[in-house]
Enzyme design. Structure first.
Site, short mmCIF file in Angstrom:
data_model
loop_
_atom_site.label_atom_id
_atom_site.label_comp_id
_atom_site.label_asym_id
_atom_site.label_seq_id
_atom_site.Cartn_x
_atom_site.Cartn_y
_atom_site.Cartn_z
N ASP A 36 2.74 0.47 0.59
CA ASP A 36 2.22 -0.95 1.01
C ASP A 36 1.82 -0.37 2.91
OD1 ASP A 36 -0.44 -2.74 2.36
OD2 ASP A 36 0.17 -3.35 0.09
N ASP A 62 2.15 4.69 4.86
CA ASP A 62 0.51 4.72 4.60
C ASP A 62 -0.17 6.04 3.88
OD1 ASP A 62 -2.20 5.99 5.23
OD2 ASP A 62 -1.82 5.74 7.64
N VAL A 63 -0.40 6.18 3.14
CA VAL A 63 -0.56 7.10 1.68
C VAL A 63 -1.61 8.48 2.60
CG1 VAL A 63 0.23 5.94 -0.41
CG2 VAL A 63 -2.66 5.68 0.71
N ASN A 89 -3.66 2.71 -6.46
CA ASN A 89 -3.62 1.83 -5.91
C ASN A 89 -4.30 1.65 -5.16
OD1 ASN A 89 -4.91 -1.12 -6.24
ND2 ASN A 89 -3.79 -1.55 -5.08
N TYR A 179 -17.53 4.98 0.37
CA TYR A 179 -16.55 4.65 -0.81
C TYR A 179 -17.12 4.91 -1.97
CZ TYR A 179 -14.25 1.13 -3.58
OH TYR A 179 -13.57 0.51 -4.56
N ALA A 216 -8.80 -12.79 -0.79
CA ALA A 216 -9.74 -12.61 -0.35
C ALA A 216 -11.11 -12.52 -1.06
CB ALA A 216 -9.34 -10.51 -0.26
#
Length: 274
Positions: A36, A62-63, A89, A179, A216
């Site tokens: 993450d 950071d992917v 994910n 997105y 969230a």
């Protein structure tokens, strides 16, 4: 314990859906790597996983950076020697105030007798928004998948589960074209790679969640008026969002040796898109 002694990597695994998936895999006996960009929540989730008896490696990554992804996989090799399961994910989601306003306009348009009109989104989108969503949500999936296959194909075993979205297979979701485009790319990538590597005993599948009841999202819903909540629920045939544990159970099955699926795109939206 159907994942006993497997090594699983969950990207974006420090919170929300990623955390739920990581906890489920640990509960099924896997050793878990989580990555993450939030170092504080990484440590919190690492402690939760170790409390379940899992060996855990928590890494900041950071992917969207291929260099950081490659460095992460080197650390996985050093700790565990291999990787059996990859859950892609990590993703950017539309969660800014202007995304909230767009979401409300979209839901109003599909639930109320309003005149047909444009949502006026794409023509106002700048290059930075588009490229950032693509970098994390598509490039990140590619970088992690490439590195995973470099380990899975030689060992003739692997499971890759990509977390896409109903936004990638329908017009539902928060209605954010950048997105949707990114998640649609993940769907197409899943099918292509699944066909490519099935002969090496690597199974690649994807799930397309609807809304996920993360803390969230619970906070977001708590800020809405009764009227707004009513509009929101009208697009949910079950009348509620999916729980992280429900999605995690599905991912756990796809990661297990009980799964016969290859290249499947599982619509896990509670009927939001049928």
């Amino acid at each position: 314990m159907k994942l006993k002694d497997r090594v699983a990597l969950v990207t974006g695994g420090a919170g929300g859906l990623g955390q739920a998936i990581a906890l489920r895999m640990a509960g099924e006996g896997a050793n878990v790597v989580i990555c993450d960009i939030n170092e504080q929540t990484l440590e919190t989730t690492r402690a939760m996983l170790e409390d379940l008896g899992a060996q855990c490696l928590a890494l900041r990554c950071d992917v969207s950076s291929s260099a950081e992804v490659n460095a992460m996989f080197e650390q996985i090799d050093a700790r565990f020697g291999t990787l059996h399961i990859l859950v892609n994910n990590a993703a950017l989601v539309p969660d800014k105030p202007h995304d909230d306003e767009r979401r409300k306009r979209h839901y109003a348009l599909v639930t109320q007798p309003l005149p047909r009109q444009s949502l006026e989104i794409t023509r106002h989108m700048d290059d930075a928004q588009w490229k950032r969503f693509w970098a994390v949500n598509v490039d990140g999936v590619f970088y992690c998948t490439r590195a995973a296959l470099q380990r899975m194909e030689p060992q003739a075993y692997g499971k890759i589960i990509n977390i896409a979205s109903i936004a990638g297979i329908s017009s539902m979701g928060a209605h954010s074209p950048h997105y949707s485009a990114a998640k649609g790319a993940v769907v197409a990538f899943t099918r292509a790679v699944a066909y490519e590597v099935a002969g090496a005993n690597v199974q690649v599948n994807a799930i397309c969640p609807g809304g996920v009841l993360t803390p969230a999202f619970e906070h977001y819903l708590g800020q809405q008026s009764p009227e707004q909540l009513s509009v929101f629920k009208q697009v949910l045939p079950l009348g509620r969002l999916g729980k992280g544990e429900e999605y995690a159970a599905l991912v756990s099955h796809l990661a297990s040796d009980e799964c016969y699926l290859v290249g499947s795109i599982v619509n896990a939206s509670g009927g939001t898109y049928i």
